[in-house]
Design a protein around this motif. Structure first.
Motif, PDB file in Angstrom:
ATOM      1  N   SER A  47      85.863  17.721  25.697  1.00 55.48           N
ATOM      2  CA  SER A  47      84.231  17.944  25.237  1.00 55.48           C
ATOM      3  C   SER A  47      84.493  19.359  25.011  1.00 55.48           C
ATOM      4  CB  SER A  47      83.023  17.633  26.743  1.00 55.48           C
ATOM      5  OG  SER A  47      82.262  18.905  26.340  1.00 55.48           O
ATOM      6  N   ILE A  48      85.241  20.178  25.895  1.00 53.42           N
ATOM      7  CA  ILE A  48      85.099  21.721  25.762  1.00 53.42           C
ATOM      8  C   ILE A  48      85.833  21.799  24.062  1.00 53.42           C
ATOM      9  CG2 ILE A  48      87.018  23.636  26.537  1.00 53.42           C
ATOM     10  CD1 ILE A  48      86.479  22.951  29.171  1.00 53.42           C
ATOM     11  N   GLU A  49      87.345  20.780  24.324  1.00 54.27           N
ATOM     12  CA  GLU A  49      87.643  20.804  23.048  1.00 54.27           C
ATOM     13  C   GLU A  49      87.013  21.176  21.304  1.00 54.27           C
ATOM     14  OE1 GLU A  49      90.861  22.519  22.022  1.00 54.27           O
ATOM     15  OE2 GLU A  49      90.635  22.905  24.015  1.00 54.27           O
ATOM     16  N   ILE A  50      85.897  19.731  21.444  1.00 52.28           N
ATOM     17  CA  ILE A  50      84.792  19.410  20.182  1.00 52.28           C
ATOM     18  C   ILE A  50      83.983  20.502  20.362  1.00 52.28           C
ATOM     19  CG2 ILE A  50      82.974  18.114  19.952  1.00 52.28           C
ATOM     20  CD1 ILE A  50      84.974  15.939  20.587  1.00 52.28           C
ATOM     21  N   MET A  51      83.499  21.091  21.850  1.00 49.77           N
ATOM     22  CA  MET A  51      82.203  22.583  21.682  1.00 49.77           C
ATOM     23  C   MET A  51      82.794  23.510  20.780  1.00 49.77           C
ATOM     24  SD  MET A  51      79.452  21.227  22.291  1.00 49.77           S
ATOM     25  CE  MET A  51      78.435  21.188  23.559  1.00 49.77           C
ATOM     26  N   LYS A  52      84.338  23.787  20.601  1.00 53.16           N
ATOM     27  CA  LYS A  52      84.488  25.401  20.054  1.00 53.16           C
ATOM     28  C   LYS A  52      84.212  25.196  18.677  1.00 53.16           C
ATOM     29  CE  LYS A  52      88.080  25.391  23.292  1.00 53.16           C
ATOM     30  NZ  LYS A  52      90.226  26.153  23.666  1.00 53.16           N
ATOM     31  N   LYS A  83      79.366  24.967  32.278  1.00 48.81           N
ATOM     32  CA  LYS A  83      79.915  26.156  32.207  1.00 48.81           C
ATOM     33  C   LYS A  83      80.554  26.986  31.202  1.00 48.81           C
ATOM     34  CE  LYS A  83      80.868  30.633  34.546  1.00 48.81           C
ATOM     35  NZ  LYS A  83      81.704  31.141  36.060  1.00 48.81           N
ATOM     36  N   THR A  84      81.511  26.068  30.780  1.00 47.57           N
ATOM     37  CA  THR A  84      82.046  27.230  29.901  1.00 47.57           C
ATOM     38  C   THR A  84      81.801  26.794  28.034  1.00 47.57           C
ATOM     39  OG1 THR A  84      84.813  26.318  30.712  1.00 47.57           O
ATOM     40  CG2 THR A  84      84.394  26.741  28.752  1.00 47.57           C
ATOM     41  N   ASN A  85      80.885  25.659  28.084  1.00 42.26           N
ATOM     42  CA  ASN A  85      80.162  25.047  27.064  1.00 42.26           C
ATOM     43  C   ASN A  85      79.047  25.442  26.987  1.00 42.26           C
ATOM     44  OD1 ASN A  85      82.454  22.915  26.628  1.00 42.26           O
ATOM     45  ND2 ASN A  85      81.392  21.304  26.656  1.00 42.26           N
TER      46      ASN A  85
END
Length: 142
Positions: A47-52, A83-85
């Motif tokens: 998810s973190i990778e896709i949100m970038k 928090k990251t996303n």
């Protein structure tokens, strides 16, 4: 994502993170339904990778938490991922919450000011997100 096992003659649920088009809206689907703690961690990393790939405040996200198994590690990774996303997320719909978890998320929604909704079904969540997408993304004519 669903896979069918011929040997076991059963439907296997595979947690996944995908970007789909639903009624003209680009949605991020975080399907963690029936995921083990290890699978949740893997989904969160994906998810973190896709949100970038999204601009600030532009992602419309569906989180399917049906049957998800929680432990302290899962709670921590979900908190960190959220928090990251957060800078990328515009709206969020969550399905599969029950009992205390559902009450807790309702409290978070009321205090966070985030555009977020708890839905009973994935179809309801996708439709709500598509409606919000259309309202937000619709150009203003001058």
């Amino acid at each position: 994502m669903y896979l069918f096992s011929v040997e076991k003659d059963q439907l296997l649920l595979m947690p996944s993170v995908d970007v789909i088009n639903h009624n003209g809206a680009k949605l991020v689907i975080n399907d963690m339904s029936y995921a083990s703690p290890e699978e949740v961690i893997s989904c969160c990393e994906r998810s973190i990778e896709i949100m970038k790939q999204f601009g600030e405040g532009s992602a419309h996200v569906l989180a399917n938490c049906t049957g998800m198994r929680f432990n302290s590690d899962v709670i921590q990774i979900v908190k960190n991922t959220t928090k990251t996303n957060r800078p990328y997320v515009r709206t969020t719909a969550v399905v599969g919450l029950e009992g205390f978890t559902k009450i807790l998320v309702k409290v978070v929604i009321s205090f966070s000011g985030r555009d977020m909704k708890i839905c009973e079904t994935e179809a309801e969540a996708k439709n709500w997100l598509a409606e919000r997408y259309a309202e937000i993304e619709e150009p203003v004519l001058v």
